[in-house]
Design a protein around this motif. Sequence first.
Motif, PDB file in Angstrom:
ATOM      1  N   THR A   1       0.830  -1.201   0.000  1.00 51.22           N
ATOM      2  CA  THR A   1       0.000   0.000   0.000  1.00 51.22           C
ATOM      3  C   THR A   1       0.861   1.244   0.000  1.00 51.22           C
ATOM      4  O   THR A   1       0.644   2.171  -0.782  1.00 51.22           O
ATOM      5  CB  THR A   1      -0.835   0.072   1.289  1.00 51.22           C
ATOM      6  OG1 THR A   1      -1.366  -1.187   1.528  1.00 51.22           O
ATOM      7  CG2 THR A   1      -1.888   1.109   1.205  1.00 51.22           C
ATOM      8  N   PHE A   2       1.849   1.246   0.892  1.00 54.86           N
ATOM      9  CA  PHE A   2       2.688   2.419   1.062  1.00 54.86           C
ATOM     10  C   PHE A   2       3.431   2.749  -0.232  1.00 54.86           C
ATOM     11  O   PHE A   2       3.363   3.878  -0.733  1.00 54.86           O
ATOM     12  CB  PHE A   2       3.675   2.155   2.207  1.00 54.86           C
ATOM     13  CG  PHE A   2       4.684   3.224   2.365  1.00 54.86           C
ATOM     14  CD1 PHE A   2       4.322   4.457   2.856  1.00 54.86           C
ATOM     15  CD2 PHE A   2       5.994   3.006   1.994  1.00 54.86           C
ATOM     16  CE1 PHE A   2       5.249   5.459   2.986  1.00 54.86           C
ATOM     17  CE2 PHE A   2       6.933   4.001   2.122  1.00 54.86           C
ATOM     18  CZ  PHE A   2       6.558   5.228   2.616  1.00 54.86           C
TER      19      PHE A   2
ATOM     20  N   ILE B   1       1.655   6.284  -7.053  1.00 51.45           N
ATOM     21  CA  ILE B   1       0.450   6.789  -7.726  1.00 51.45           C
ATOM     22  C   ILE B   1       0.253   8.275  -7.459  1.00 51.45           C
ATOM     23  O   ILE B   1      -0.158   9.034  -8.339  1.00 51.45           O
ATOM     24  CB  ILE B   1      -0.786   5.959  -7.308  1.00 51.45           C
ATOM     25  CG1 ILE B   1      -0.685   4.585  -7.952  1.00 51.45           C
ATOM     26  CG2 ILE B   1      -2.078   6.635  -7.725  1.00 51.45           C
ATOM     27  CD1 ILE B   1      -1.843   3.700  -7.699  1.00 51.45           C
TER      28      ILE B   1
ATOM     29  N   LEU C   1       2.864   1.713  -3.400  1.00 53.49           N
ATOM     30  CA  LEU C   1       1.983   2.058  -4.519  1.00 53.49           C
ATOM     31  C   LEU C   1       1.374   3.437  -4.343  1.00 53.49           C
ATOM     32  O   LEU C   1       1.204   4.182  -5.297  1.00 53.49           O
ATOM     33  CB  LEU C   1       0.888   1.012  -4.657  1.00 53.49           C
ATOM     34  CG  LEU C   1       1.369  -0.294  -5.273  1.00 53.49           C
ATOM     35  CD1 LEU C   1       0.313  -1.352  -5.138  1.00 53.49           C
ATOM     36  CD2 LEU C   1       1.712  -0.075  -6.730  1.00 53.49           C
ATOM     37  N   CYS C   2       1.042   3.759  -3.088  1.00 54.15           N
ATOM     38  CA  CYS C   2       0.424   5.059  -2.820  1.00 54.15           C
ATOM     39  C   CYS C   2       1.389   6.178  -3.194  1.00 54.15           C
ATOM     40  O   CYS C   2       1.014   7.140  -3.862  1.00 54.15           O
ATOM     41  CB  CYS C   2       0.079   5.150  -1.342  1.00 54.15           C
ATOM     42  SG  CYS C   2      -1.489   5.871  -1.036  1.00 54.15           S
ATOM     43  N   VAL C   3       2.646   6.040  -2.781  1.00 54.85           N
ATOM     44  CA  VAL C   3       3.629   7.084  -3.080  1.00 54.85           C
ATOM     45  C   VAL C   3       3.834   7.195  -4.591  1.00 54.85           C
ATOM     46  O   VAL C   3       3.893   8.303  -5.145  1.00 54.85           O
ATOM     47  CB  VAL C   3       4.954   6.797  -2.339  1.00 54.85           C
ATOM     48  CG1 VAL C   3       6.039   7.749  -2.797  1.00 54.85           C
ATOM     49  CG2 VAL C   3       4.763   6.923  -0.846  1.00 54.85           C
TER      50      VAL C   3
END
Lengths: 181, 161
Positions: A87-88, A94, A90-92
């Motif tokens: 999550t971490f 995206i 991919l979030c950064v």
Amino acid sequence: MIALSLFLQFLKYGLLCFGGGYMIIPLLYADLVEKTSTLTPESYGNLLAVSQMTPGAVSVNTATYVGFMQDSVWGSIAATLGLCTPTFILCVIILSFLNFYKNKPWAIGFLKGIKWAAFIMILSAVILFAKISVLDFSNGSIKINLLELGIMAVAICLAKKVPFTVLLLLSACIGWGVSYL
Amino acid sequence: MIPVIENTFVKKHKLLKESDIVDMIGITQIVPGLIAINSACFVGHKLAGWKGAFTATLGVILPSMIIIMIIAVLFPLENLSNLHLLQAFQCIRACVLGVFIFLAYRIGKKVLRSYIDLPLAFLLLVLLVSKINSVWIIVISCVSGALYEVYIRSKLMGKKK
């Protein structure tokens, strides 16, 4: 090494839990109860119930608990970090390309698909919990436990207005009281 | 979670704008992972880059980790022997079942909107009952959703020409 395998296992769950923690319930059940039988279906249910009752995201709580059972403090740290890492990252990534996917048809369709999967996963959680609470398959025939059926029905009716934690604590009190009869 | 973020960061500290919150909700849906962690990443990243995202994520997971570790030490759930506790958990599981049925109804109401949804739901249910690995159900439903939407859009574009 247990910690490393826990980390990798929860990395997989972290990649698959879109839009909410309920996705993790059938995934974990398949791995922990059906494949490796580290837990009985009932204790898996208890674990999920405790994760629901305590503050914080359900899947973080579950990851911490499963990790703790297998390798105490390091296990729980490994499992929780595994869950959060995809999550971490991919979030950064995206967030750096925010406008790239906005309003693209495939992105909208993907979101629809996620909602589908969420619906199916919660249905599968319903089936799972029905098997370990209201329905009793122990002697080859199906028995329905009336007290539990009653609690279930009341919970369905009250779920809209009463917070889940309160409902869970109330039913714990009922169970505790009934055990003295 | 989202209303709390809105209150603290938009109204109280004025660090984020309303439009940022809208973006955040969109992102938390599309990035794999938990909504709480995604939102923490978003706010942290917006305010302090990847370091902010990292510390915000740690902040979200630490309290629940500590609480659960304490519980795990006090009640080893995997082998309960106390009769009263066993009965209490039996009732708790029934209550969780009720809550899940309610959630399934609420999500289902949002999902079952058009005619195309019904056969797809049926297909996925069949897959679920046939004991296929849940990983595949998630992958299939996301890919088919994306393909369907792209197909419908391209058809609409064709009509306009």
